[in-house]
Write a protein that holds these residues in place. Structure first.
Motif, PDB file in Angstrom:
ATOM      1  N   GLU A 159       0.811  -1.217   0.000  1.00 43.12           N
ATOM      2  CA  GLU A 159       0.000   0.000   0.000  1.00 43.12           C
ATOM      3  C   GLU A 159       0.848   1.272   0.000  1.00 43.12           C
ATOM      4  O   GLU A 159       0.313   2.367  -0.154  1.00 43.12           O
ATOM      5  CB  GLU A 159      -0.942   0.005   1.209  1.00 43.12           C
ATOM      6  CG  GLU A 159      -2.085  -0.993   1.081  1.00 43.12           C
ATOM      7  CD  GLU A 159      -3.062  -0.904   2.234  1.00 43.12           C
ATOM      8  OE1 GLU A 159      -2.739  -0.222   3.242  1.00 43.12           O
ATOM      9  OE2 GLU A 159      -4.144  -1.506   2.133  1.00 43.12           O
ATOM     10  N   ASN A 160       2.165   1.130   0.171  1.00 49.96           N
ATOM     11  CA  ASN A 160       3.076   2.276   0.160  1.00 49.96           C
ATOM     12  C   ASN A 160       4.237   2.011  -0.797  1.00 49.96           C
ATOM     13  O   ASN A 160       5.408   1.964  -0.376  1.00 49.96           O
ATOM     14  CB  ASN A 160       3.604   2.552   1.568  1.00 49.96           C
ATOM     15  CG  ASN A 160       2.514   2.954   2.523  1.00 49.96           C
ATOM     16  OD1 ASN A 160       2.139   4.116   2.608  1.00 49.96           O
ATOM     17  ND2 ASN A 160       1.970   1.980   3.255  1.00 49.96           N
ATOM     18  N   PRO A 161       3.938   1.829  -2.084  1.00 53.75           N
ATOM     19  CA  PRO A 161       4.992   1.465  -3.041  1.00 53.75           C
ATOM     20  C   PRO A 161       6.077   2.526  -3.154  1.00 53.75           C
ATOM     21  O   PRO A 161       5.803   3.725  -3.080  1.00 53.75           O
ATOM     22  CB  PRO A 161       4.225   1.310  -4.359  1.00 53.75           C
ATOM     23  CG  PRO A 161       2.987   2.115  -4.181  1.00 53.75           C
ATOM     24  CD  PRO A 161       2.637   2.006  -2.738  1.00 53.75           C
ATOM     25  N   ASN A 162       7.301   2.032  -3.288  1.00 50.49           N
ATOM     26  CA  ASN A 162       8.468   2.889  -3.523  1.00 50.49           C
ATOM     27  C   ASN A 162       8.750   3.838  -2.362  1.00 50.49           C
ATOM     28  O   ASN A 162       9.474   4.817  -2.526  1.00 50.49           O
ATOM     29  CB  ASN A 162       8.306   3.699  -4.815  1.00 50.49           C
ATOM     30  CG  ASN A 162       9.592   3.728  -5.630  1.00 50.49           C
ATOM     31  OD1 ASN A 162      10.418   2.820  -5.547  1.00 50.49           O
ATOM     32  ND2 ASN A 162       9.768   4.773  -6.404  1.00 50.49           N
ATOM     33  N   LYS A 163       8.173   3.560  -1.188  1.00 56.47           N
ATOM     34  CA  LYS A 163       8.413   4.361   0.001  1.00 56.47           C
ATOM     35  C   LYS A 163       9.255   3.548   0.985  1.00 56.47           C
ATOM     36  O   LYS A 163       8.920   2.397   1.297  1.00 56.47           O
ATOM     37  CB  LYS A 163       7.099   4.762   0.675  1.00 56.47           C
ATOM     38  CG  LYS A 163       6.209   5.654  -0.162  1.00 56.47           C
ATOM     39  CD  LYS A 163       6.797   7.032  -0.346  1.00 56.47           C
ATOM     40  CE  LYS A 163       5.816   7.957  -1.040  1.00 56.47           C
ATOM     41  NZ  LYS A 163       6.395   9.294  -1.298  1.00 56.47           N
ATOM     42  N   VAL A 186      -0.389   5.401 -11.957  1.00 60.92           N
ATOM     43  CA  VAL A 186       1.051   5.317 -12.186  1.00 60.92           C
ATOM     44  C   VAL A 186       1.804   6.057 -11.080  1.00 60.92           C
ATOM     45  O   VAL A 186       2.797   5.551 -10.541  1.00 60.92           O
ATOM     46  CB  VAL A 186       1.423   5.895 -13.567  1.00 60.92           C
ATOM     47  CG1 VAL A 186       2.938   5.911 -13.757  1.00 60.92           C
ATOM     48  CG2 VAL A 186       0.774   5.077 -14.684  1.00 60.92           C
ATOM     49  N   ALA A 187       1.346   7.257 -10.735  1.00 64.05           N
ATOM     50  CA  ALA A 187       1.983   8.024  -9.668  1.00 64.05           C
ATOM     51  C   ALA A 187       1.942   7.264  -8.347  1.00 64.05           C
ATOM     52  O   ALA A 187       2.928   7.239  -7.592  1.00 64.05           O
ATOM     53  CB  ALA A 187       1.296   9.385  -9.524  1.00 64.05           C
ATOM     54  N   ASN A 188       0.819   6.630  -8.063  1.00 65.64           N
ATOM     55  CA  ASN A 188       0.669   5.861  -6.833  1.00 65.64           C
ATOM     56  C   ASN A 188       1.663   4.708  -6.788  1.00 65.64           C
ATOM     57  O   ASN A 188       2.303   4.461  -5.754  1.00 65.64           O
ATOM     58  CB  ASN A 188      -0.761   5.332  -6.725  1.00 65.64           C
ATOM     59  CG  ASN A 188      -0.978   4.529  -5.457  1.00 65.64           C
ATOM     60  OD1 ASN A 188      -0.637   4.955  -4.370  1.00 65.64           O
ATOM     61  ND2 ASN A 188      -1.537   3.332  -5.604  1.00 65.64           N
ATOM     62  N   LYS A 189       1.809   3.989  -7.895  1.00 66.26           N
ATOM     63  CA  LYS A 189       2.732   2.854  -7.947  1.00 66.26           C
ATOM     64  C   LYS A 189       4.186   3.307  -7.834  1.00 66.26           C
ATOM     65  O   LYS A 189       5.037   2.562  -7.327  1.00 66.26           O
ATOM     66  CB  LYS A 189       2.538   2.076  -9.244  1.00 66.26           C
ATOM     67  CG  LYS A 189       1.166   1.446  -9.408  1.00 66.26           C
ATOM     68  CD  LYS A 189       0.875   0.411  -8.342  1.00 66.26           C
ATOM     69  CE  LYS A 189      -0.476  -0.254  -8.583  1.00 66.26           C
ATOM     70  NZ  LYS A 189      -0.826  -1.220  -7.505  1.00 66.26           N
ATOM     71  N   LEU A 190       4.483   4.505  -8.330  1.00 64.67           N
ATOM     72  CA  LEU A 190       5.843   5.024  -8.250  1.00 64.67           C
ATOM     73  C   LEU A 190       6.110   5.740  -6.932  1.00 64.67           C
ATOM     74  O   LEU A 190       7.254   6.089  -6.634  1.00 64.67           O
ATOM     75  CB  LEU A 190       6.116   5.978  -9.418  1.00 64.67           C
ATOM     76  CG  LEU A 190       6.131   5.352 -10.813  1.00 64.67           C
ATOM     77  CD1 LEU A 190       6.292   6.426 -11.870  1.00 64.67           C
ATOM     78  CD2 LEU A 190       7.245   4.319 -10.933  1.00 64.67           C
ATOM     79  N   GLY A 191       5.047   5.998  -6.171  1.00 62.06           N
ATOM     80  CA  GLY A 191       5.205   6.671  -4.892  1.00 62.06           C
ATOM     81  C   GLY A 191       5.560   8.136  -5.015  1.00 62.06           C
ATOM     82  O   GLY A 191       6.268   8.684  -4.168  1.00 62.06           O
ATOM     83  N   VAL A 192       5.049   8.790  -6.077  1.00 61.91           N
ATOM     84  CA  VAL A 192       5.324  10.217  -6.281  1.00 61.91           C
ATOM     85  C   VAL A 192       4.016  10.971  -6.453  1.00 61.91           C
ATOM     86  O   VAL A 192       2.950  10.369  -6.587  1.00 61.91           O
ATOM     87  CB  VAL A 192       6.233  10.445  -7.515  1.00 61.91           C
ATOM     88  CG1 VAL A 192       7.564   9.735  -7.333  1.00 61.91           C
ATOM     89  CG2 VAL A 192       5.545   9.977  -8.793  1.00 61.91           C
TER      90      VAL A 192
END
Length: 273
Positions: free
Chosen positions: A20-24, A150-156
């Motif tokens: 639930e917190n990708p790339n973080k 896409v932004a969610n998956k990249l964490g940005v």
């Protein structure tokens, strides 16, 4: 929390939090405090999560060293799952009822369906995951849900460029750009507060026709002294030759119907470009 958790409970909780917190980067102390367990125990649990996700080709768990380090989940999708999804998407888009007046392709239901958006967002995000991206950029309106995924998956963060000016945006930077398909001059703008100078961005949109919008985004980012690292789209209209932008990733290709023939939709050759 009071009390001890069993290993399967800890593994479930760790998996949920990471996905639930990708790339973080999440420090191990978060898990030790939440699950009332020693760091050594949490480390063993993370190994189980990492091996399970790797075996299922659902993503990877990376370890970040240092005092501020921890672990982070990086999204991915298996080749088989990706191909099956895109084949199903092509079949859905091939429906003749989707072609409306003017040879436009009806996409509203696709672009509002979590079932399609989550998979499409994961595929596109996985293509840019190795880049150090600060922001995902899109243009209002139909491409917003896909760009958000896409932004969610990249964490940005997601930045939405406006067509024209909005009073509520404050001071804006606007540019005129040439629509590649209609050869009309159009305007796009972005609040000066939206994008820090020197940002690295990717542009995500639902449909690539002639590339005029993507070209406009590139020039707008230059006004912010920022860089466009890549472009990703759901559908690429291959009936348009001499596009203004050639370096981009697309999931599927679309050839508009001609001479009473059906539209052609297929997995894009640019998916691995």
């Amino acid at each position: 929390m009071d009390g001890k958790f069993m290993r399967n409970q800890r593994v479930s909780a760790i998996t949920k939090i990471l996905i639930e917190n990708p790339n973080k980067v999440i420090n191990l102390n978060v898990f030790t405090n939440m699950l009332n367990a020693a760091k050594s125990t949490i480390s063993e649990d993370i190994v189980i999560v990492r091996e399970s996700l790797k075996r299922l080709e659902m993503g990877t768990i990376e370890t970040i060293s240092g005092a501020a380090g921890g672990v982070k989940f990086v999204c991915d999708i298996s080749k088989e799952e990706c191909e099956k999804f895109l084949e199903d998407l092509c079949k859905e888009l091939q429906n003749q009822n989707r072609v409306i007046l003017g040879n436009f392709l009806y996409l509203t239901d696709i672009l509002s369906s979590p079932r399609y958006l989550k998979k499409a967002g994961t595929i596109l995000a996985s293509k840019f995951i190795s880049n150090e991206i600060d922001y995902v950029v899109t243009v209002e309106t139909k491409g917003i849900p896909l760009a958000y995924e896409v932004a969610n998956k990249l964490g940005v963060e997601l930045i939405i460029v406006r067509r024209g000016n909005k009073i509520t945006e404050g001071t804006t930077i606007s540019i005129n750009y040439l629509s590649g398909s209609s050869n009309r001059i159009q305007t796009m703008s972005l609040s000066k507060k939206s994008l820090p100078s020197g940002s690295k961005c990717i542009f995500i949109d639902d449909f690539m026709k002639a590339g005029g919008t993507a070209s406009g985004i590139k020039h707008l980012l230059q006004e912010f002294q920022s860089e466009l690292l890549g472009i990703g789209v759901l559908i690429d209209d291959r009936s348009v030759e001499n596009k203004l932008m050639e370096d981009y990733i697309a999931l599927v290709e679309y050839d508009a119907p001609k001479d009473n023939k059906s539209a052609i939709v297929r997995i894009s050759e640019k998916l691995d470009s």
